[in-house]
Motif scaffolding. Structure first.
Motif, PDB file in Angstrom:
ATOM      1  N   VAL A  38       0.833  -1.210   0.000  1.00  0.00           N
ATOM      2  CA  VAL A  38       0.000   0.000   0.000  1.00  0.00           C
ATOM      3  C   VAL A  38       0.869   1.263   0.000  1.00  0.00           C
ATOM      4  CG1 VAL A  38      -2.008  -1.092   1.076  1.00  0.00           C
ATOM      5  CG2 VAL A  38      -0.321   0.064   2.522  1.00  0.00           C
ATOM      6  N   ALA A  39       2.047   1.181   0.575  1.00  0.00           N
ATOM      7  CA  ALA A  39       3.057   2.242   0.526  1.00  0.00           C
ATOM      8  C   ALA A  39       4.406   1.523   0.598  1.00  0.00           C
ATOM      9  CB  ALA A  39       2.887   3.214   1.697  1.00  0.00           C
ATOM     10  N   PRO A  40       5.481   2.150   0.119  1.00  0.00           N
ATOM     11  CA  PRO A  40       6.770   1.441   0.061  1.00  0.00           C
ATOM     12  C   PRO A  40       7.185   0.857   1.414  1.00  0.00           C
ATOM     13  CG  PRO A  40       6.881   3.517  -1.145  1.00  0.00           C
ATOM     14  CD  PRO A  40       5.564   3.513  -0.435  1.00  0.00           C
ATOM     15  N   GLY A  41       7.442  -0.460   1.422  1.00  0.00           N
ATOM     16  CA  GLY A  41       7.902  -1.127   2.639  1.00  0.00           C
ATOM     17  C   GLY A  41       6.798  -1.481   3.619  1.00  0.00           C
ATOM     18  N   LYS A  42       5.544  -1.210   3.256  1.00  0.00           N
ATOM     19  CA  LYS A  42       4.412  -1.473   4.161  1.00  0.00           C
ATOM     20  C   LYS A  42       3.653  -2.728   3.706  1.00  0.00           C
ATOM     21  CE  LYS A  42       5.631   2.200   6.290  1.00  0.00           C
ATOM     22  NZ  LYS A  42       6.235   2.143   7.616  1.00  0.00           N
ATOM     23  N   ASN A  43       2.570  -3.050   4.415  1.00  0.00           N
ATOM     24  CA  ASN A  43       1.814  -4.257   4.095  1.00  0.00           C
ATOM     25  C   ASN A  43       1.277  -4.247   2.662  1.00  0.00           C
ATOM     26  OD1 ASN A  43       2.098  -5.352   6.657  1.00  0.00           O
ATOM     27  ND2 ASN A  43       0.240  -4.375   7.439  1.00  0.00           N
ATOM     28  N   ARG A  44       1.209  -5.456   2.094  1.00  0.00           N
ATOM     29  CA  ARG A  44       0.599  -5.604   0.769  1.00  0.00           C
ATOM     30  C   ARG A  44      -0.934  -5.605   0.897  1.00  0.00           C
ATOM     31  NH1 ARG A  44       2.426 -11.141  -1.072  1.00  0.00           N
ATOM     32  NH2 ARG A  44       2.185 -11.451   1.169  1.00  0.00           N
ATOM     33  N   GLY A  45      -1.595  -5.271  -0.185  1.00  0.00           N
ATOM     34  CA  GLY A  45      -3.060  -5.307  -0.225  1.00  0.00           C
ATOM     35  C   GLY A  45      -3.595  -6.665   0.187  1.00  0.00           C
ATOM     36  N   VAL A  46      -2.962  -7.735  -0.294  1.00  0.00           N
ATOM     37  CA  VAL A  46      -3.431  -9.095   0.031  1.00  0.00           C
ATOM     38  C   VAL A  46      -3.342  -9.363   1.534  1.00  0.00           C
ATOM     39  CG1 VAL A  46      -1.158 -10.121  -0.477  1.00  0.00           C
ATOM     40  CG2 VAL A  46      -3.195 -11.573  -0.454  1.00  0.00           C
ATOM     41  N   TYR A  47      -2.333  -8.796   2.183  1.00  0.00           N
ATOM     42  CA  TYR A  47      -2.209  -9.011   3.627  1.00  0.00           C
ATOM     43  C   TYR A  47      -3.337  -8.277   4.358  1.00  0.00           C
ATOM     44  CZ  TYR A  47      -0.211  -9.450   8.289  1.00  0.00           C
ATOM     45  OH  TYR A  47      -0.028  -9.741   9.620  1.00  0.00           O
ATOM     46  N   ILE A  48      -3.626  -7.066   3.933  1.00  0.00           N
ATOM     47  CA  ILE A  48      -4.729  -6.329   4.562  1.00  0.00           C
ATOM     48  C   ILE A  48      -6.045  -7.089   4.363  1.00  0.00           C
ATOM     49  CG2 ILE A  48      -6.126  -4.205   4.409  1.00  0.00           C
ATOM     50  CD1 ILE A  48      -3.510  -2.667   3.924  1.00  0.00           C
ATOM     51  N   LEU A  49      -6.267  -7.598   3.156  1.00  0.00           N
ATOM     52  CA  LEU A  49      -7.508  -8.352   2.899  1.00  0.00           C
ATOM     53  C   LEU A  49      -7.591  -9.581   3.804  1.00  0.00           C
ATOM     54  CD1 LEU A  49     -10.104  -9.016   1.369  1.00  0.00           C
ATOM     55  CD2 LEU A  49      -8.683 -10.020  -0.457  1.00  0.00           C
ATOM     56  N   GLY A  50      -6.515 -10.373   3.853  1.00  0.00           N
ATOM     57  CA  GLY A  50      -6.525 -11.580   4.684  1.00  0.00           C
ATOM     58  C   GLY A  50      -6.680 -11.249   6.169  1.00  0.00           C
ATOM     59  N   HIS A  51      -6.025 -10.169   6.593  1.00  0.00           N
ATOM     60  CA  HIS A  51      -6.129  -9.710   7.984  1.00  0.00           C
ATOM     61  C   HIS A  51      -7.581  -9.334   8.309  1.00  0.00           C
ATOM     62  CE1 HIS A  51      -4.898  -7.610  11.659  1.00  0.00           C
ATOM     63  NE2 HIS A  51      -5.558  -6.538  11.241  1.00  0.00           N
ATOM     64  N   MET A  52      -8.247  -8.679   7.391  1.00  0.00           N
ATOM     65  CA  MET A  52      -9.646  -8.288   7.613  1.00  0.00           C
ATOM     66  C   MET A  52     -10.544  -9.519   7.704  1.00  0.00           C
ATOM     67  SD  MET A  52      -9.399  -5.056   7.945  1.00  0.00           S
ATOM     68  CE  MET A  52     -11.143  -4.920   8.292  1.00  0.00           C
ATOM     69  N   VAL A  53     -10.307 -10.504   6.826  1.00  0.00           N
ATOM     70  CA  VAL A  53     -11.113 -11.738   6.881  1.00  0.00           C
ATOM     71  C   VAL A  53     -10.942 -12.386   8.256  1.00  0.00           C
ATOM     72  CG1 VAL A  53     -11.508 -14.044   5.931  1.00  0.00           C
ATOM     73  CG2 VAL A  53     -10.916 -12.163   4.384  1.00  0.00           C
ATOM     74  N   ALA A  54      -9.684 -12.519   8.697  1.00  0.00           N
ATOM     75  CA  ALA A  54      -9.405 -13.201   9.969  1.00  0.00           C
ATOM     76  C   ALA A  54     -10.042 -12.454  11.143  1.00  0.00           C
ATOM     77  CB  ALA A  54      -7.894 -13.340  10.161  1.00  0.00           C
ATOM     78  N   VAL A  55      -9.892 -11.127  11.169  1.00  0.00           N
ATOM     79  CA  VAL A  55     -10.436 -10.348  12.291  1.00  0.00           C
ATOM     80  C   VAL A  55     -11.968 -10.422  12.301  1.00  0.00           C
ATOM     81  CG1 VAL A  55     -10.706  -7.998  13.213  1.00  0.00           C
ATOM     82  CG2 VAL A  55      -8.440  -8.822  12.532  1.00  0.00           C
ATOM     83  N   HIS A  56     -12.579 -10.306  11.142  1.00  0.00           N
ATOM     84  CA  HIS A  56     -14.054 -10.365  11.111  1.00  0.00           C
ATOM     85  C   HIS A  56     -14.550 -11.778  11.411  1.00  0.00           C
ATOM     86  CE1 HIS A  56     -14.971  -6.297   8.985  1.00  0.00           C
ATOM     87  NE2 HIS A  56     -14.036  -6.195   9.902  1.00  0.00           N
ATOM     88  N   ASP A  57     -13.837 -12.784  10.937  1.00  0.00           N
ATOM     89  CA  ASP A  57     -14.218 -14.169  11.223  1.00  0.00           C
ATOM     90  C   ASP A  57     -14.188 -14.436  12.734  1.00  0.00           C
ATOM     91  OD1 ASP A  57     -14.896 -16.827  10.676  1.00  0.00           O
ATOM     92  OD2 ASP A  57     -12.812 -17.423  10.285  1.00  0.00           O
ATOM     93  N   ARG A  58     -13.215 -13.876  13.405  1.00  0.00           N
ATOM     94  CA  ARG A  58     -13.093 -14.087  14.854  1.00  0.00           C
ATOM     95  C   ARG A  58     -14.169 -13.347  15.652  1.00  0.00           C
ATOM     96  NH1 ARG A  58      -7.788 -15.988  16.744  1.00  0.00           N
ATOM     97  NH2 ARG A  58      -7.983 -14.608  18.525  1.00  0.00           N
ATOM     98  N   LEU A  59     -14.872 -12.432  14.991  1.00  0.00           N
ATOM     99  CA  LEU A  59     -16.019 -11.808  15.669  1.00  0.00           C
ATOM    100  C   LEU A  59     -17.123 -12.832  15.938  1.00  0.00           C
ATOM    101  CD1 LEU A  59     -16.385  -8.351  13.870  1.00  0.00           C
ATOM    102  CD2 LEU A  59     -15.994  -8.746  16.318  1.00  0.00           C
ATOM    103  N   MET A  60     -17.186 -13.878  15.117  1.00  0.00           N
ATOM    104  CA  MET A  60     -18.242 -14.894  15.302  1.00  0.00           C
ATOM    105  C   MET A  60     -18.208 -15.485  16.716  1.00  0.00           C
ATOM    106  SD  MET A  60     -20.245 -15.075  12.617  1.00  0.00           S
ATOM    107  CE  MET A  60     -21.006 -16.681  12.897  1.00  0.00           C
TER     108      MET A  60
END
Lengths: 158, 158
Positions: A38-60
């Protein structure tokens, strides 16, 4: 509507709007683009997407709705930084993201305002009696802001 | 505490935590660093800072607390994109940011939970009777998420 019903509506409306805006950007980004940072040296878009899936899944389980569907994502997207582990196919993550959010929306709609101010599953009944702010609503506020935070990053890839 | 008091506490706590986290990053960034873009071709740090001052300053009249202190920032940071107008000195924006937030915190502490569910100043009494979700609490939820969104960008400059 009571004030507590208005409070729940305000946050769920913001959740839904932010999911819709997040999805609108996500749908415009190709899998190839999501492999970029997303910015040089920072997280990739795919990591943010996967992180969001995991965090929202754990809301269950946290909100007492049911089990987590994709516990295998925790190691990749919660306990490891980006690029430490191999990531699942982006197409899979896109599908999981839609499923997890659709499932949460179904459960959200079933809770009364009073239910939202009941305890979440990570606090004991004794602790909750002393600390009544450790309720489901508090989790919802926190995760809505977490979503806004990462949406602010994903939109930079546009 | 009543449920509506718990709701207000949840969002104000998140507001305060996010301001503190934002300030912690801001204090670590030099003025020179803030002149950089958060990601290639995107807004500069200084634009995000000025935008945040302007948006938070405008909460004063919107929530009925008092007049806006720095209306001259609107043209630079709200109605113009980054780099269209000359920006004020970063040291000035840093001071204004602290002042505006300290002032808001003072007024937040004076509102009862019921006050938060009263109308904000951008809705008429007639419209508010039909649309009671257009209350001060809703504005607070929205601006807290706006803060999280831009904090997610500022942190990329670290």
């Amino acid at each position: 509507m009571t004030n507590s019903e208005l409070a729940v509506k305000a946050v769920i409306d913001t959740w839904n709007q932010t999911i819709a805006r997040f999805d609108s950007i996500l749908d415009k980004l190709t899998d190839e683009q999501l492999e970029n940072e997303v910015a040089p040296g920072k997280n990739r878009g795919v990591y943010i997407l996967g992180h969001m899936v995991a965090v929202h899944d754990r809301l269950m389980p946290l909100l007492g709705f049911g089990p987590q569907s994709y516990p295998e994502l925790d190691e990749v997207f919660l306990t490891s930084p980006d690029k430490a582990k191999a990531t699942p196919p982006i197409a899979t993550l896109r599908t999981q993201w839609k499923e997890v959010n659709a499932n949460l929306a179904k459960y959200y709609a079933q809770l009364s305002a009073d239910d939202w101010f009941g305890k979440h599953t990570a606090v004991t009944a004794d602790d909750f009696a002393k600390e009544p702010h450790r309720n489901k609503f508090n989790v919802l506020v926190s995760r809505t802001n977490h979503l806004s935070y990462h949406f602010g990053q994903l939109i930079l890839m546009k």
